[in-house]
Structures are given as structure tokens and as C-alpha cells.
Enzyme design. Structure first.
Site, PDB file in Angstrom:
ATOM      1  N   GLY A 100       0.801  -1.212   0.000  1.00  0.00           N
ATOM      2  CA  GLY A 100       0.000   0.000   0.000  1.00  0.00           C
ATOM      3  C   GLY A 100       0.834   1.263   0.000  1.00  0.00           C
ATOM      4  O   GLY A 100       1.980   1.284   0.432  1.00  0.00           O
ATOM      5  N   ARG A 164       0.779  -5.634  -4.945  1.00  0.00           N
ATOM      6  CA  ARG A 164       0.833  -6.521  -3.788  1.00  0.00           C
ATOM      7  C   ARG A 164       1.246  -7.942  -4.143  1.00  0.00           C
ATOM      8  O   ARG A 164       1.052  -8.874  -3.368  1.00  0.00           O
ATOM      9  CB  ARG A 164      -0.525  -6.523  -3.073  1.00  0.00           C
ATOM     10  CG  ARG A 164      -0.876  -5.175  -2.445  1.00  0.00           C
ATOM     11  CD  ARG A 164      -2.144  -5.254  -1.608  1.00  0.00           C
ATOM     12  NE  ARG A 164      -2.477  -3.982  -0.985  1.00  0.00           N
ATOM     13  CZ  ARG A 164      -1.959  -3.537   0.159  1.00  0.00           C
ATOM     14  NH1 ARG A 164      -1.089  -4.263   0.800  1.00  0.00           N
ATOM     15  NH2 ARG A 164      -2.333  -2.371   0.648  1.00  0.00           N
ATOM     16  N   ASP A 195       5.664  -7.499   5.174  1.00  0.00           N
ATOM     17  CA  ASP A 195       5.603  -8.593   4.202  1.00  0.00           C
ATOM     18  C   ASP A 195       6.540  -8.338   3.030  1.00  0.00           C
ATOM     19  O   ASP A 195       7.220  -9.245   2.553  1.00  0.00           O
ATOM     20  CB  ASP A 195       4.165  -8.765   3.694  1.00  0.00           C
ATOM     21  CG  ASP A 195       3.277  -9.453   4.710  1.00  0.00           C
ATOM     22  OD1 ASP A 195       3.680 -10.498   5.250  1.00  0.00           O
ATOM     23  OD2 ASP A 195       2.173  -8.951   4.998  1.00  0.00           O
ATOM     24  N   LYS A 221       8.454   0.897   5.087  1.00  0.00           N
ATOM     25  CA  LYS A 221       7.276   1.657   4.685  1.00  0.00           C
ATOM     26  C   LYS A 221       6.005   1.035   5.254  1.00  0.00           C
ATOM     27  O   LYS A 221       5.778  -0.154   5.077  1.00  0.00           O
ATOM     28  CB  LYS A 221       7.180   1.689   3.149  1.00  0.00           C
ATOM     29  CG  LYS A 221       5.971   2.385   2.591  1.00  0.00           C
ATOM     30  CD  LYS A 221       4.829   1.582   2.036  1.00  0.00           C
ATOM     31  CE  LYS A 221       4.840   0.107   2.037  1.00  0.00           C
ATOM     32  NZ  LYS A 221       3.513  -0.497   1.766  1.00  0.00           N
ATOM     33  N   THR A 222       5.205   1.785   5.956  1.00  0.00           N
ATOM     34  CA  THR A 222       3.817   1.433   6.269  1.00  0.00           C
ATOM     35  C   THR A 222       3.234   2.505   7.161  1.00  0.00           C
ATOM     36  O   THR A 222       3.837   2.879   8.167  1.00  0.00           O
ATOM     37  CB  THR A 222       3.671   0.061   6.962  1.00  0.00           C
ATOM     38  OG1 THR A 222       2.314  -0.083   7.433  1.00  0.00           O
ATOM     39  CG2 THR A 222       4.587  -0.104   8.153  1.00  0.00           C
ATOM     40  N   ILE A 223       2.070   3.001   6.783  1.00  0.00           N
ATOM     41  CA  ILE A 223       1.432   4.010   7.636  1.00  0.00           C
ATOM     42  C   ILE A 223       0.962   3.383   8.934  1.00  0.00           C
ATOM     43  O   ILE A 223       0.741   4.086   9.929  1.00  0.00           O
ATOM     44  CB  ILE A 223       0.255   4.716   6.929  1.00  0.00           C
ATOM     45  CG1 ILE A 223      -0.924   3.762   6.695  1.00  0.00           C
ATOM     46  CG2 ILE A 223       0.694   5.364   5.625  1.00  0.00           C
ATOM     47  CD1 ILE A 223      -2.208   4.468   6.294  1.00  0.00           C
ATOM     48  N   ASP A 224       0.809   2.044   8.967  1.00  0.00           N
ATOM     49  CA  ASP A 224       0.317   1.371  10.173  1.00  0.00           C
ATOM     50  C   ASP A 224       1.281   1.498  11.347  1.00  0.00           C
ATOM     51  O   ASP A 224       0.889   1.308  12.503  1.00  0.00           O
ATOM     52  CB  ASP A 224       0.062  -0.113   9.897  1.00  0.00           C
ATOM     53  CG  ASP A 224      -1.128  -0.337   8.972  1.00  0.00           C
ATOM     54  OD1 ASP A 224      -1.764   0.652   8.583  1.00  0.00           O
ATOM     55  OD2 ASP A 224      -1.403  -1.497   8.643  1.00  0.00           O
ATOM     56  N   LYS A 261     -25.728  15.958  19.134  1.00  0.00           N
ATOM     57  CA  LYS A 261     -26.645  14.811  19.106  1.00  0.00           C
ATOM     58  C   LYS A 261     -26.077  13.559  18.433  1.00  0.00           C
ATOM     59  O   LYS A 261     -26.809  12.592  18.236  1.00  0.00           O
ATOM     60  CB  LYS A 261     -27.949  15.201  18.425  1.00  0.00           C
ATOM     61  CG  LYS A 261     -27.802  15.641  16.968  1.00  0.00           C
ATOM     62  CD  LYS A 261     -29.173  15.998  16.383  1.00  0.00           C
ATOM     63  CE  LYS A 261     -29.048  16.433  14.924  1.00  0.00           C
ATOM     64  NZ  LYS A 261     -30.371  16.788  14.346  1.00  0.00           N
ATOM     65  N   ARG A 271      -4.273  -2.609  10.287  1.00  0.00           N
ATOM     66  CA  ARG A 271      -4.771  -3.981  10.164  1.00  0.00           C
ATOM     67  C   ARG A 271      -4.352  -4.851  11.338  1.00  0.00           C
ATOM     68  O   ARG A 271      -5.137  -5.628  11.859  1.00  0.00           O
ATOM     69  CB  ARG A 271      -4.252  -4.586   8.857  1.00  0.00           C
ATOM     70  CG  ARG A 271      -4.768  -5.981   8.547  1.00  0.00           C
ATOM     71  CD  ARG A 271      -3.990  -6.585   7.398  1.00  0.00           C
ATOM     72  NE  ARG A 271      -2.661  -7.010   7.806  1.00  0.00           N
ATOM     73  CZ  ARG A 271      -1.623  -7.096   6.992  1.00  0.00           C
ATOM     74  NH1 ARG A 271      -1.738  -6.756   5.727  1.00  0.00           N
ATOM     75  NH2 ARG A 271      -0.449  -7.517   7.439  1.00  0.00           N
ATOM     76  N   GLU A 330      -8.781  -0.419  12.922  1.00  0.00           N
ATOM     77  CA  GLU A 330      -9.299  -1.222  11.814  1.00  0.00           C
ATOM     78  C   GLU A 330      -9.308  -2.713  12.142  1.00  0.00           C
ATOM     79  O   GLU A 330     -10.246  -3.431  11.806  1.00  0.00           O
ATOM     80  CB  GLU A 330      -8.424  -0.964  10.582  1.00  0.00           C
ATOM     81  CG  GLU A 330      -8.805  -1.715   9.341  1.00  0.00           C
ATOM     82  CD  GLU A 330      -7.821  -1.464   8.219  1.00  0.00           C
ATOM     83  OE1 GLU A 330      -8.255  -1.336   7.069  1.00  0.00           O
ATOM     84  OE2 GLU A 330      -6.595  -1.399   8.502  1.00  0.00           O
ATOM     85  N   TYR A 435      -7.970   5.196   3.142  1.00  0.00           N
ATOM     86  CA  TYR A 435      -7.093   5.575   2.046  1.00  0.00           C
ATOM     87  C   TYR A 435      -6.848   7.077   1.984  1.00  0.00           C
ATOM     88  O   TYR A 435      -5.889   7.521   1.349  1.00  0.00           O
ATOM     89  CB  TYR A 435      -7.681   5.090   0.719  1.00  0.00           C
ATOM     90  CG  TYR A 435      -7.791   3.584   0.620  1.00  0.00           C
ATOM     91  CD1 TYR A 435      -6.966   2.760   1.386  1.00  0.00           C
ATOM     92  CD2 TYR A 435      -8.708   2.973  -0.222  1.00  0.00           C
ATOM     93  CE1 TYR A 435      -7.055   1.381   1.310  1.00  0.00           C
ATOM     94  CE2 TYR A 435      -8.804   1.590  -0.305  1.00  0.00           C
ATOM     95  CZ  TYR A 435      -7.975   0.801   0.460  1.00  0.00           C
ATOM     96  OH  TYR A 435      -8.063  -0.560   0.382  1.00  0.00           O
ATOM     97  N   GLY A 437      -5.587   8.870   4.060  1.00  0.00           N
ATOM     98  CA  GLY A 437      -4.328   9.228   4.699  1.00  0.00           C
ATOM     99  C   GLY A 437      -3.089   8.683   4.019  1.00  0.00           C
ATOM    100  O   GLY A 437      -1.969   8.999   4.418  1.00  0.00           O
ATOM    101  N   ARG A 438      -3.261   7.873   2.966  1.00  0.00           N
ATOM    102  CA  ARG A 438      -2.108   7.140   2.425  1.00  0.00           C
ATOM    103  C   ARG A 438      -1.299   7.919   1.392  1.00  0.00           C
ATOM    104  O   ARG A 438      -0.147   7.572   1.136  1.00  0.00           O
ATOM    105  CB  ARG A 438      -2.567   5.832   1.779  1.00  0.00           C
ATOM    106  CG  ARG A 438      -3.229   4.887   2.747  1.00  0.00           C
ATOM    107  CD  ARG A 438      -3.195   3.458   2.277  1.00  0.00           C
ATOM    108  NE  ARG A 438      -3.618   3.268   0.905  1.00  0.00           N
ATOM    109  CZ  ARG A 438      -3.758   2.069   0.346  1.00  0.00           C
ATOM    110  NH1 ARG A 438      -3.507   0.990   1.053  1.00  0.00           N
ATOM    111  NH2 ARG A 438      -4.146   1.952  -0.907  1.00  0.00           N
TER     112      ARG A 438
END
Length: 562
Positions: A100, A164, A195, A221-224, A261, A271, A330, A435, A437-438
Site C-alpha cells: 500500500g 501486492r 511482508d 514503509k507502512t502508515i500502520d 446529538k 490492520r 481497523e 485511504y 491518509g495514504r
């Protein structure tokens, strides 16, 4: 500039890159020429010093068997030296974006290119198109300064695009070998997450075992935020993505307070780990934040999670607040032990291909798992049965946990209303910030960090290293004081069951409940729950007093934030 595209060695007249400066916004245009500082060790002559032999994150015996040519190799550190590293021989380097998107990827490529221009003039940089499939199919673009220029400090992965695919079968490894030989590659940089970097390590092992000269270096690399260790303090893209999400959460908070309200249930990317959710909580101060790792550690059930949310909603109603903001990771559903067991059993069922339309496959589930499966809303059942991703994982992005929780909260609140213990009004609004934010323009931090990672990758390949992941540390200090090196990929590895088989994987870095970021959050969450302490960070800044601010998680982990 109007560069021509150079594909597979042939110039295609009149074909431009995907980026046209004439259609850029003023902000985008200003970012292209934004100068990036480098760590001082990369601006001066350096040599590379090896550390002690490395081990593995888990099951070292198994990792040693799987990587006989790489296991135990030391990590490396760049240190100032009167003698420059490497030879003057022109190099042929390939680069691939894998997995991603994450803000800053283009700057990694820019860093590699600029390193070659500065230190090994006349070298060639190939960009493999569409991810690992580009390596296997030998689809590439020859990158030059004109081609790269419009992508500097820009978001996205569209310079060469990503994919991927995995390189894992003998046939696929043979295709990669053929490409390396055809292009006479001296090195390959794999920009990806856990991965993808596992795949980079497998490629490095394979090439070394076949006596190919092609060296392989990874980039984190990974935003996670789940690819990190002591030597790799953070993955790129995390800083930018969290700031984008925090702005959106701040806007939702203002909406909640304005209407008075709605309860906004916000599911955030992540993930396998809850780093994004935790960081966004630290930046915005929501009323409720669910951290998956805590749910797993406490062995909480879906009902436990629901009751916690409902308890806060009831207490806020007594104070006159019938609104609020709730953050959910998530991958929450995969952290709940009872759901974990169910998903593990479903993975085995799907791996064995025994799913039938009459539902007989359900007999393969344990009674408790079957009971839970039947309890879940039909939409969630269907989402749990969706095809797994290429790595064998449940596609949690397609499981609408926030909507499921809204339904469960509504049901429990109705019970309490009938019992007389709840007299408020509840309206749930669901959101999934994913997505969005990616691919934002990378923050100053991610722009600088990625450029340094790319430069470091070039230096490691130039010195003949392989099987390392580019590492830039001391990130709490000014950029010139950042340290640079490479960490043995095998030292990050463990074995994991995927597609019904045990395979090597880089061990994910989870939220540590005894870590400083979580402790900081835990010390404040009760206060945030009942009274509103909302913070609206606003959009990412590129100039001004907060332009170079680094995310809370990294600063807390480095001990740089009180």
C-alpha cells in the site's frame, strides 16, 4: 519540464510522466523545490562499520535454516571517514514500491537517485512498474532527473506505481533472477512493509545462494507503524497519515459539539496494530479509544467492549452530553480472543477450500466459534468470509466494525433505557478513515526521513551490502545528527502460520501496553471520557512553528516528549 518516458530502454516520444507541473496547486509546486537536509554522515566521506552477529526476533533455529546465506550477518553503521565508501564503478540499481501507498515513497526513490548522482556518477536507476510484478515481468522505467523531478516531496506512489504481488514460487524467483541478469543489476531496493521486506530478504537469500551479484536492500514503509525496532524507530508515512486523520477527527469533534446529538464511531487504518488509533487519540483527545492490544491482553469479548462504550455513553448522558467521538482500530475484530479463534478456524477452512453453499463447512468450526459466527450480524459474517489478501490475512478494511458496534451499542442502550438506567438519546454515525491518509503530501518529517532512507539505501548497495533494511535513527535530534545504517532483515524475523503453512515473516511491532505512548494515553483517557477536551490539530503545516513537529508516539518512545 517536459520529460520523455524511457521504457524498457526505448524513448517514447511525446509521452510525459504522470505528473504535470502546470496542473499542480501552489502548495504542490512549492514542495517540489523544497530543499531537504541530510544527516551530516551522508554529506561527508564515510565508511561502514559492522556490528556483532545478529539473531532473530523469534525461532532463530528455523530462521537460520530458511536463510543459510544471510542468517547471523551483522547490522551496519555509517561513520565519518577520510576514505569514501565503495568504488567508482558505475552501478545499475533497481527500485520497486511494494504494498500500500505511504506518503514519502517518492522521496526514497529521489534519495537513491541523488546518492548515485553524487557518489557514483553515470550509474543507472531502474524503476520497476507496478510492484513486484514489474520485477517478474521485467517491466521498468529508466529513471532520470527530469522524470523524477515532478515527484519530489509529493504524495502517492504514481512515479512507478505499486502492487501486492509476492515473489515466492520457484518460477517467480527464476523470473526475478532473469530480470536481474538481463539488466545486469548490481542492487535492488524494495520499499515496503513487513511482508514486502520479508520478500526482500527472501530475494537477497536467493540471489546470494545463486551467486548473483545483485544485492537487495529494504526500506521501512507502512502508515500502520508496525514495522519498527530499536534500530528502525518508525516506518515512513506514519507521521503524515496520523496528522491527516487527526485533522479529520478534529473536524468531526467540532461537528459533534456543534450539533450535540451524534456519537461518531471512527474506524482508523491499522490492520494488525493500533498505533494509528493511539497516535490520533494523543493528538485529539476523543471520549473513547479502543486499543486492540489491550483488548487482547485483557481477553475482552465483544460484549466487554460494547459494555465499556455504553457505560461511558450513560455517564455522559447524565452530564448532559448526548454526543461524542469514539476511535476504533481497523483490526479490532482480530484482537478479540473469541474472534481470533473464529478467524483462525475460518482461515483453515478457506485454505482447504471446503466452503459449500449448503453450510456444511460450518461443521469444521468448534462449537464456541460456530456460536459466535451465528451471533454476528449477517453483513459481518459475509465480510469475514471474503477472499484473503495475498498474504493470507483477513481483509479487515472490508469488515465494518464501527457499524457492528453501533448496532450492539443501540441494543444495549435500549435494554438500559427499559431498566431505567439510561435516559439519554443516542444516534450513531459511522466513519472509516482509510485511504484518505495514504497519499497526502508528506510532512516535513516524512519528506526528510524518506530522503535520508533513500540515500542510506544507496550507500549500503554501493558498499556491497545485502539483506539489510535501511535504518535512520536518533530522530528526536536535528536532522544533521541523525544516525544512518542498515539492520539485518533476518534479525527482525519469526515464523508464522499462513495459508495453512509456517512461513518466515518480519515480526510486527505491536502497541506495547507498558510503553510510554500507551501509558500517557491511559493516564488521560478517563478525563477525556466524561468531559470534552477535544483538540483540533488542523491541516498539516509546511512552514511555521509546528511545521517540523514530530508525532507523539515517536517522541514519547524516544523520551523526547515530557
Amino acid at each position: 519540464m517536459s520529460p520523455s518516458l524511457v521504457a524498457n530502454g526505448d524513448i517514447v516520444p511525446g509521452v510525459l510522466t504522470g505528473r504535470l507541473a502546470s496542473v499542480y496547486s501552489e502548495v504542490q509546486t512549492s514542495r517540489i523545490d523544497h530543499a531537504l537536509p541530510l544527516p551530516s554522515v551522508l554529506r561527508n566521506p564515510f565508511t561502514i562499520v559492522d556490528g556483532p552477529p545478529s539473531s532473530a526476533a523469534g525461532n532463530p533455529g528455523e530462521i537460520a535454516k530458511l536463510f543459510p546465506n544471510l542468517y547471523g550477518q551483522p547490522s551496519a553503521v555509517l561513520v565519518p571517514s577520510a576514505d569514501a565508501v565503495g568504488s567508482d564503478r558505475e552501478l545499475k540499481i533497481g527500485v520497486v514500491l511494494s504494498g500500500g501507498q505511504a506518503p514519502g515513497g517518492h522521496n526514497v526513490i529521489s534519495g537513491i537517485f541523488d546518492y548515485l548522482q553524487v557518489h557514483v556518477k553515470g550509474s543507472t536507476l531502474y524503476g520497476f512498474k507496478g510492484g513486484p510484478a514489474g520485477i517478474m515481468k521485467c517491466k521498468y522505467v529508466k529513471l532520470n532527473s527530469d522524470f523524477i523531478y515532478p515527484y519530489r516531496n509529493q504524495g502517492g506512489f504514481d512515479m512507478i506505481c505499486s502492487g501486492r504481488d509476492k515473489i515466492e514460487t520457484p518460477e517467480q524467483f527464476k523470473q526475478a533472477e532473469d530480470t536481474a541478469l538481463k539488466l545486469d543489476l548490481d542492487g535492488l531496493v524494495v520499499i515496503g512493509g513487513d511482508d514486502s521486506n520479508t520478500n526482500a530478504c527472501l530475494l537477497a537469500e536467493n540471489f546470494k545462494g545463486k551467486n548473483l551479484k545483485t544485492k537487495v536492500i529494504g526500506c521501512p514503509k507502512t502508515i500502520d507503524g508496525d514495522l519498527k525496532c530499536k534500530e528502525v524507530p518508525t516506518s515512513f508515512g506514519f507521521d503524515t497519515a496520523c496528522k491527516i486523520y487527526a485533522e479529520m477527527i478534529g473536524n468531526v469533534m467540532t461537528d459533534a459539539r456543534s450539533t450535540g446529538k451524534y456519537y461518531h464511531f471512527v474506524r482508523l487504518m491499522g490492520r494488525s496494530a493500533s498505533h494509528i488509533t493511539l497516535e490520533c487519540a494523543l493528538q485529539t483527545h476523543p471520549n473513547i479509544t479502543i486499543i486492540g492490544e489491550e483488548v487482547a491482553a485483557k481477553k475482552q469479548t465483544l460484549k466487554n467492549v460494547t459494555d465499556y462504550i455504553v457505560d461511558v455513553i450513560c455517564k455522559r448522558a447524565e452530564l448532559g452530553y448526548n454526543y461524542g467521538v469514539i476511535l476504533i482500530p481497523e483490526g479490532l475484530i482480530d484482537f478479540i480472543p473469541e474472534v481470533q479463534r473464529l478467524i483462525a478456524e475460518l482461515n483453515e477452512v478457506l485454505a482447504n477450500g471446503v466452503v459449500d453453499e449448503d453450510g456444511q463447512w460450518k461443521q469444521n468450526l468448534a462449537p464456541q466459534s460456530l456460536q459466535l459466527f451465528e451471533f454476528l450480524p449477517l453483513a459481518i459474517q459475509e465480510q469475514l468470509m471474503l477472499e484473503r489478501d495475498p498474504h493470507g490475512n483477513v481483509q479487515v478494511a472490508k469488515i465494518e466494525t464501527e457499524k457492528m458496534l453501533i448496532q450492539m451499542v443501540e441494543t444495549e442502550l435500549e435494554k438500559r433505557k427499559q431498566q431505567g438506567s439510561y435516559k439519554g438519546q443516542f444516534k450513531g454515525q459511522s466513519h472509516f478513515f482509510g485511504y484518505e491518509g495514504r497519499c497526502g503530501l508528506p510532512t516535513n518529517f516524512d519528506s526528510m526521513y524518506c530522503y535520508a532512507l533513500g540515500f542510506a539505501a544507496g550507500a549500503l548497495l554501493h558498499s556491497g551490502k545485502t539483506g539489510l533494511i535501511s535504518s535512520v535513527a536518533n530522530l528526536g535530534a536535528p536532522v544533521e545528527e541523525w544516525t544512518v545504517g542498515g539492520t539485518a532483515l533476518t534479525s527482525l524475523m519469526d515464523v508464522e502460520r499462513r495459508h495453512g503453512k509456517f512461513k518466515p515473516v518480519i515480526k510486527k511491532a505491536m502497541v506495547e501496553l507498558d510503553g510510554t505512548p500507551f501509558k500517557k494515553f491511559a493516564s488521560m483517557r478517563d478525563k477525556w471520557a466524561l468531559k470534552n477536551h477535544y483538540i483540533s490539530p488542523g491541516p498539516i503545516q509546511f512552514v511555521g512553528p509546528v511545521a517540523d513537529a514530530v508525532n507523539h508516539t515517536l517522541l514519547l518512545e524516544l523520551g523526547a516528549l515530557a
